[in-house]
Design a protein around this motif. Sequence first.
Motif, short mmCIF file in Angstrom:
data_model
loop_
_atom_site.label_atom_id
_atom_site.label_comp_id
_atom_site.label_asym_id
_atom_site.label_seq_id
_atom_site.Cartn_x
_atom_site.Cartn_y
_atom_site.Cartn_z
N UNK A 1 0.86 -1.19 0.00
CA UNK A 1 0.00 0.00 0.00
C UNK A 1 0.89 1.24 0.00
N UNK A 2 0.70 2.08 -0.99
CA UNK A 2 1.49 3.31 -1.11
C UNK A 2 0.58 4.52 -0.97
N UNK A 3 1.02 5.50 -0.21
CA UNK A 3 0.24 6.73 -0.01
C UNK A 3 0.59 7.74 -1.10
N UNK B 1 -5.40 16.31 1.00
CA UNK B 1 -6.01 15.02 0.69
C UNK B 1 -4.94 13.99 0.38
N UNK B 2 -5.30 12.73 0.49
CA UNK B 2 -4.37 11.65 0.18
C UNK B 2 -5.17 10.39 -0.14
N UNK B 3 -4.63 9.57 -1.03
CA UNK B 3 -5.26 8.30 -1.40
C UNK B 3 -4.21 7.21 -1.32
N UNK B 4 -4.66 5.97 -1.35
CA UNK B 4 -3.72 4.86 -1.37
C UNK B 4 -3.63 4.28 -2.77
N UNK B 5 -2.45 3.83 -3.12
CA UNK B 5 -2.24 3.10 -4.36
C UNK B 5 -1.95 1.65 -3.97
N UNK B 6 -2.82 0.75 -4.40
CA UNK B 6 -2.69 -0.66 -4.03
C UNK B 6 -1.95 -1.43 -5.11
#
Length: 305
Positions: A250-252, A259-264
């Motif tokens: 999991x990368x932020x 704002x922030x999202x995760x990259x799976x």
Amino acid sequence: MSKLKVIALISGGKDSFFSILHCQANGHQVVALANLYPETSTGDSENEDVDSFMYQTVGHSVIPLYARALQLPLYRQKILGGSGNMERDYAPLAKSGEEGEADETESLVPLLRKVREAHPDADAICTGAILSTYQRTRIESIALRLGLVPLSYLWQYPLLPPYAQTSLLEDMRAVGQDSRIIKVASGALDESFLWKNVADQANVAKMVKMMEMFGGSEGGAVLGEGGEFETLAVDGPSHLWKARITAGSVEVVKGEGGSAVVRLKDVKVVNKDDTEDSCTSPRIPELLDTEFSALLSSLERQVTN
């Protein structure tokens, strides 16, 4: 209500899957999953989140895995158009005689028609709408036009007994639904919340505390109703979830305005052990408020006496 055969609209978020559990608890059968995804899909988590007043789009690249995890057929359709009609009560532009961009709501029509071609006995549709009248009225408009019964078992959930903003998350935790926070977009929530189980008791307490510092946790904020965060369901009770979804890493990815999202990465479906089988059903909130329930009981006693 007689047993219905339900098409479950899923976004990947916590509410649409918890709504399925309520459909089952109320005696209905979910026959298919349906999902709308953004036309500009690239498969890149950085570009997954497309502005939409109607649909959750972040995390949409994981959606195909739900067919295997739940062992239900999945049907998908691109989101076309934008928010052409911003009124609370919805009517399609073509019907109202107005001109303008086609409303994204209408993307549901070809999607549901495709599902019904494969499942002609489907007669209902369920969604995870909680407090958004904007979303609910649009789903109802489409459903009624297509002859489907709209089911919104989570509607006004925080305002039902026990009248707690966190009751929905507590009920999700009670049945073992695991939904991870994949996006934060509120000053109260930083990237430390990402990939946490939204219903985890310690996490809920922390969210409430932080939101109270930034103006309060009322109005559905602790449920993400104002876009404070988005979730991705990855596991739940075994009578619905035949397998779980896992991510190898999991990368932020930080965005604008905090704002922030995760990259799976390396996302896959993992079968469950037989020992994990569970028949836990969700709590069904009382139909009447406490005072009216007491009044009804009093009237019933008077009638019997």
